[in-house]
Design a protein around this motif. Structure first.
Motif, PDB file in Angstrom:
ATOM      1  N   SER A 157       0.819  -1.218   0.000  1.00 36.56           N
ATOM      2  CA  SER A 157       0.000   0.000   0.000  1.00 36.56           C
ATOM      3  C   SER A 157       0.850   1.264   0.000  1.00 36.56           C
ATOM      4  O   SER A 157       0.314   2.360  -0.155  1.00 36.56           O
ATOM      5  CB  SER A 157      -0.917   0.013   1.226  1.00 36.56           C
ATOM      6  N   GLY A 158       2.164   1.098   0.174  1.00 37.03           N
ATOM      7  CA  GLY A 158       3.055   2.247   0.194  1.00 37.03           C
ATOM      8  C   GLY A 158       3.337   2.787   1.575  1.00 37.03           C
ATOM      9  O   GLY A 158       4.069   3.770   1.733  1.00 37.03           O
ATOM     10  N   VAL A 424      10.056   3.015  10.129  1.00 40.62           N
ATOM     11  CA  VAL A 424      10.188   2.281   8.871  1.00 40.62           C
ATOM     12  C   VAL A 424       9.117   2.663   7.859  1.00 40.62           C
ATOM     13  O   VAL A 424       8.983   2.027   6.817  1.00 40.62           O
ATOM     14  CB  VAL A 424      10.139   0.753   9.131  1.00 40.62           C
ATOM     15  N   ILE A 425       8.370   3.708   8.157  1.00 40.80           N
ATOM     16  CA  ILE A 425       7.322   4.112   7.231  1.00 40.80           C
ATOM     17  C   ILE A 425       7.919   4.867   6.045  1.00 40.80           C
ATOM     18  O   ILE A 425       9.036   5.398   6.120  1.00 40.80           O
ATOM     19  CB  ILE A 425       6.268   5.010   7.929  1.00 40.80           C
ATOM     20  N   ASN A 426       7.191   4.873   4.953  1.00 45.86           N
ATOM     21  CA  ASN A 426       7.603   5.584   3.753  1.00 45.86           C
ATOM     22  C   ASN A 426       7.196   7.051   3.901  1.00 45.86           C
ATOM     23  O   ASN A 426       6.034   7.413   3.723  1.00 45.86           O
ATOM     24  CB  ASN A 426       6.941   4.958   2.528  1.00 45.86           C
ATOM     25  N   ARG A 427       8.147   7.894   4.245  1.00 45.98           N
ATOM     26  CA  ARG A 427       7.850   9.304   4.509  1.00 45.98           C
ATOM     27  C   ARG A 427       7.624  10.093   3.217  1.00 45.98           C
ATOM     28  O   ARG A 427       7.197  11.260   3.263  1.00 45.98           O
ATOM     29  CB  ARG A 427       8.980   9.946   5.314  1.00 45.98           C
ATOM     30  N   GLU A 428       7.901   9.479   2.081  1.00 51.46           N
ATOM     31  CA  GLU A 428       7.693  10.170   0.813  1.00 51.46           C
ATOM     32  C   GLU A 428       6.319   9.906   0.227  1.00 51.46           C
ATOM     33  O   GLU A 428       5.998  10.387  -0.857  1.00 51.46           O
ATOM     34  CB  GLU A 428       8.767   9.730  -0.195  1.00 51.46           C
ATOM     35  N   GLN A 429       5.534   9.122   0.960  1.00 46.81           N
ATOM     36  CA  GLN A 429       4.205   8.756   0.428  1.00 46.81           C
ATOM     37  C   GLN A 429       3.313   9.975   0.302  1.00 46.81           C
ATOM     38  O   GLN A 429       3.280  10.814   1.188  1.00 46.81           O
ATOM     39  CB  GLN A 429       3.551   7.729   1.372  1.00 46.81           C
TER      40      GLN A 429
END
Length: 429
Positions: A157-158, A424-429
């Motif tokens: 899911s990103g 660990v989250i995708n901060r660019e989402q």
């Protein structure tokens, strides 16, 4: 007069509707959860309001009760895993974070419900019962796989970064959720709130601005911590080769492997190749030996490690990183002492203060570091209270021993940084 050992006849079991048996199990679970595994069959019978002889109609031994408690714990974990896997096919709305938290909260609540069984899984139990040993050592494979698949869906899911090692992260989250079953971690907060906070820390990190490895490696706190860690190895190499040191080394291994309660001076003497009388003359009583071992351990980690890091001219985030480096190396070098503490927790009530680490003082120091970081805007986290936050951060600042052994010391540090500090989250989402 000895207690009669009675084996229930098949007719006894068939006429039992399970109510009394369940009541005994619930009583035993409550006693063990609050008083530790020292709880005797006599105490269980007294609390259940029956004679010990009557208890044997339902369970032939205390170990039979422990086996049943562990079975029910693992059955509940399997049920939670099955439901989580079913939810992955559910098209109902819900964020990736919410799905992870839902599974984590269920594991945490299961750990609270089965606190007695949870204590039995902390270290290798000294038992001649193969079924009990197998259940105590059993990995929660089903919930680990369910967490991996839940994290995989989150990455699709990103929500999570593409470079995240999902099995390692899943293992870390599941173990953190199981720790919620300990009163020393949860304190007075609800299991769901603590589980949510733990997940938020491990997934999103504490640092407002994620620090780089290069910056952390050259911080004053990390350099100070690394110097302390190197001093442990130098001290070990320069330790005198005498009988006393040999006995203490053997005792550490025996206490760590079997647990302090069941290890005798005779066991230590046999393992060290010395006579029992010689061991007594060298180290005194078993209690004195334990105190000597754990005092040395405490001094290395808390007295020197923590003190040195906290006095450094560094930011709160850098100090958290340096403390995790102290913890990771302590676990790598002093695994026996660490297992002694786990054994102590297993035999004692879940909220028993740590026998050597001065938990209350460490908690106060951790709270101070976190409050300083929050006030400075370096740490941002939604927490029910600073007390619960400090307990959770203390918990996740230690890497699980199996992960440390699987991936190594430096990668373990990077994993802690990626979770506890950077997220660990995708901060660019």
């Amino acid at each position: 007069m000895g207690r009669p050992r009675m084996t229930p006849k098949r007719s006894d079991r068939s006429s039992d509707d399970g109510t009394r048996r369940t009541e005994i199990l619930q009583t035993a679970a409550l006693l063990i959860a609050t008083s530790g595994l020292r709880t005797s069959l006599q105490e269980i019978a007294d609390a259940a309001g029956i004679l010990p002889g009557s208890l044997y109609h339902h369970f032939e031994s205390k170990e039979a009760i422990l086996v049943e408690l562990l079975r029910r714990y693992h059955d509940d974990l399997d049920r939670i895993a099955e439901q989580a896997m079913d939810r992955l096919d559910d098209a109902s709305p819900g964020s990736a974070f919410d799905r992870i938290v839902d599974l984590g909260s269920e594991i945490a609540q299961c750990a609270v419900t089965h606190r007695a069984a949870l204590q039995m899984t902390f270290y290798e139990a000294p038992t001649s019962n193969p079924e009990l040993a197998a259940l105590a050592q059993k990995r929660p494979s089903s919930v680990l796989e369910a967490m991996v698949q839940t994290l995989r869906a989150a990455r699709w899911s990103g929500y999570l970064r593409a470079d995240v090692d999902l099995p390692v992260l899943a293992d870390r989250i599941v173990q953190a959720m199981r720790q919620v079953g300990l009163d020393v971690i949860r304190h007075t907060a609800g299991a769901d709130k603590v589980a949510t906070l733990m997940c938020r820390i491990l997934l999103e990190g504490l640092a407002t601005v994620p620090p780089t490895d290069a910056a952390l490696d050259r911080s004053a706190a990390f350099l100070a911590a690394d110097e302390v860690v190197r001093s442990w190895s130098e001290e070990a190499e320069s330790a005198p080769d005498d009988k006393g040191a040999h006995v203490r080394a053997v005792a550490r291994a025996e206490f760590g492997r079997k647990g302090y309660e069941v290890t005798t001076i005779r066991d230590i003497a046999s393992a060290s190749g010395l006579g029992t009388g010689t061991v007594y003359r060298l180290i005194g009583s078993k209690e004195e030996l334990l105190a000597s071992i754990m005092q040395s351990f405490s001094e290395k980690i808390a007295g020197i490690g923590w003190t040195t890091v906290l006095r450094s001219d560094s930011t709160p985030v850098e100090k958290l990183d340096a403390l995790s480096w102290v913890h990771t190396n302590a676990l790598a070098q002093f695994g026996d002492e660490f297992r002694i503490q786990l054994a102590w927790m297993r035999q004692s009530p879940p909220d028993t203060p740590n026998i050597a680490w001065l938990f209350t003082k460490r908690l106060r120091q951790m709270k101070s570091v976190l409050v300083e970081g929050i006030r400075a805007g370096e740490i941002a986290i939604d927490s029910p209270s600073n007390e619960v936050l400090a307990r959770c951060v203390l918990g996740v600042s230690w890497i699980p021993e199996n992960i440390l052994h699987d991936i190594g010391i430096r990668p373990s540090l990077l994993h802690v940084r990626d979770t506890m500090l950077r997220g660990v989250i995708n901060r660019e989402q």
